[in-house]
Enzyme design. Structure first.
Site, PDB file in Angstrom:
ATOM      1  N   ARG A  76      -9.483 -12.588   1.857  1.00 42.31           N
ATOM      2  CA  ARG A  76     -10.301 -13.663   1.292  1.00 42.31           C
ATOM      3  C   ARG A  76      -9.573 -14.991   1.292  1.00 42.31           C
ATOM      4  NH1 ARG A  76     -10.781 -10.339  -4.162  1.00 42.31           N
ATOM      5  NH2 ARG A  76     -10.747  -8.787  -2.509  1.00 42.31           N
ATOM      6  N   LYS A 129       0.860  -1.186   0.000  1.00 40.74           N
ATOM      7  CA  LYS A 129       0.000   0.000   0.000  1.00 40.74           C
ATOM      8  C   LYS A 129       0.896   1.236   0.000  1.00 40.74           C
ATOM      9  CE  LYS A 129      -3.748  -2.177   2.650  1.00 40.74           C
ATOM     10  NZ  LYS A 129      -4.844  -2.098   1.683  1.00 40.74           N
TER      11      LYS A 129
END
Length: 510
Positions: free
Chosen positions: A344, A269
């Site tokens: 996920r 990020k």
């Protein structure tokens, strides 16, 4: 207990002779005022035109001499909901605390006789507690007694104090686990907090932290954790929480995303977007919080089993990277599309474990809870996104959760899983069975919070348990990326403890 206890009273008159030291009047001041306070409010309005328009403290002949006016504004419009009562009660509670009150009384009035306000008094209590909550790090550094000076809150209404406190205890656990910084709540300390929270309770806690066992049983989770293995205090774990009801009629099987810090991994990020990523464990925090409420309520007919994947997604030479193909617990071969779509992966392993044992339980329902996608925040704003599979839709599970959220001040919106979502994650070659994600931000990807549910369905083996199967399993993905913190401020916003209240209201309160 740590948070203000609830003192329930039948009527205003009984409250006026109690040991309270402030009165907080919450409601629409354009409606008929409570008779015990009407004269004081009308006198104040003659001197101050702000009365009924903003929160104020006025001197009056009430317990403690402090009368706090906390207006909600209109409650009758189509788009009004019970959250405004929570917010007004919270504002009033902070004024009371700052004025020196330690035992304020909440009086809610003028609430329309409508289903959406059926728990208005309970929501007011929780709103006050939300406003008065202080972070775990602050309490440990400065002391609870110094920071949390309100010891009890009186509330007038037909309420059960034990129910109010059980939900608030769950919310407090969820806030602590979600909001605490990444070193104080690194995986081993997250597990330790859970062990302490459920000590001497009917909830059994099992911590799986053996690296070899995790690598064998949770391979996708361990791919995410790979770069953290060289730092002992960051070692991953799975926290399993189990409550067995005496006469089970249904069982909730819940997977919680507990990324204690998300650097993005190899797809790091950048541009300041890493700040606030200590809150990426909000899903696991919410599940643990709900389980705390379960532990206190001890439901006779609802069993709950939860697995929380508690991992740090670190950067380093050992970090997993895009293009890797990793075989999950279900046997499905997953091609990594982006390492910042890590939540996920661990959820898929957790759900696969829960799926395999679901047949052991009565009427199982599966859930994944996660701060999963920026797209959910973009599409739904401050609302939780609920995405059901076919069996969950048939059984109206999302409808029931939505309804509970409206009444208990923990609102959600329903999204639907579509064929485009499954096409999006379909394999491009024979080398793999499914693609975890594209390589762009979810917020700029069409159906960016829906297609991850399709991934989870396939990667966890739940695609074999749809409506067309011999053994359908209801499954709902719960994305709290937009609802997990106040104001959408992931670095500084106070955790909301979602979805504790909606699950508690749906499954525990009768």
């Amino acid at each position: 207990m740590g948070f203000p206890t609830a003192q329930v009273l039948d009527n205003y008159h009984a409250a006026m002779t109690g040991d309270f030291d402030a009165v907080i009047v919450v409601g629409d001041f354009a409606q008929d005022l409570p008779e015990d306070f009407a004269d004081f409010i009308e006198q104040a309005a003659q001197l101050d035109k702000r009365v009924g328009k903003q929160a104020l403290l006025v001197a009056a002949e009430v317990p403690g001499g402090r009368l706090i006016l906390a207006p909600t504004g209109s409650l009758e419009r189509d788009y009004d909901d019970v959250r405004v009562i929570a917010e007004a009660a919270g504002t009033g509670a902070r004024i009371a605390q700052q004025a020196g009150s330690s035992k304020p009384l909440l009086v809610v009035f003028g609430v329309p006789q409508q289903a959406r306000y059926g728990q208005a008094e309970a929501v007011a209590y929780w709103g006050a507690c939300q406003a008065l909550y202080e972070p775990l790090e602050a309490r440990e550094a400065l002391g609870e007694a110094e920071l949390e000076t309100v010891s009890s809150i009186g509330i007038v209404g037909a309420l059960d104090a034990s129910w109010l406190e059980a939900v608030e205890a769950g919310k407090r656990v969820a806030r602590d686990l979600c909001g605490t910084e990444p070193e104080r709540m690194a995986p081993p300390k997250f597990a330790e907090y859970c062990q302490q929270a459920f000590a001497h309770s009917p909830v059994r806690v099992t911590v799986i932290d053996d690296v070899q066992q995790l690598q064998h049983e949770y391979p996708l989770l361990m791919a995410v954790a790979r770069a953290s293995l060289g730092v002992e205090r960051h070692l991953p774990c799975v926290v399993r929480l189990e409550y067995k009801a005496p006469q089970p009629e249904q069982t909730l099987l819940m997977a919680g995303k507990g990324i204690v810090y998300d650097t993005g991994g190899a797809d790091v990020k950048t541009g300041g977007h890493m700040a606030g990523m200590s809150r990426d464990k909000g899903g696991a925090a919410g599940v643990a919080g709900f389980m705390k409420t379960v532990a206190l309520m001890r439901p006779d007919t609802v069993s709950v089993v939860a697995e929380l994947g508690v991992v740090r997604n670190s950067i380093g030479a050992e970090a997993f990277v895009a293009d890797e193909i990793i075989t999950g617990h279900s046997g499905v071969r997953v091609r990594i599309g982006n390492t910042d779509a890590e939540g996920r992966l661990l959820l898929a392993d957790l759900l696969s474990h829960l799926r395999r044992e679901a047949h052991q339980y009565t009427n199982p329902q599966l859930f994944s809870v996660a701060t999963l996608t920026g797209h959910a925040a973009l599409a739904k704003g401050p609302y939780t996104a609920l995405i059901p599979n076919g069996p969950a839709r048939v059984n109206a599970i999302t409808d029931n959760l939505w309804e509970a959220g409206e009444v208990y001040g923990d609102p959600s919106e329903i999204s639907w899983s579509r064929r485009e979502d499954f096409k999006f994650v379909a394999p491009r070659t024979k080398a793999d069975d499914i693609l975890s994600s594209n390589n762009g931000p979810s917020a700029t990807t069409a159906r960016g919070h829906q297609f991850p549910m399709a991934f989870l369905t396939i990667a966890a083996g739940l695609d074999k348990h749809g409506s067309d199967s011999n053994k359908p399993l209801p499954y709902v993905h719960v994305d709290i990326a937009g609802s997990g913190v106040e104001g959408g401020d992931w670095q500084h916003g106070k955790p909301t403890a979602t979805p504790v209240a909606s699950f508690a209201g749906c499954y525990l309160h009768r």
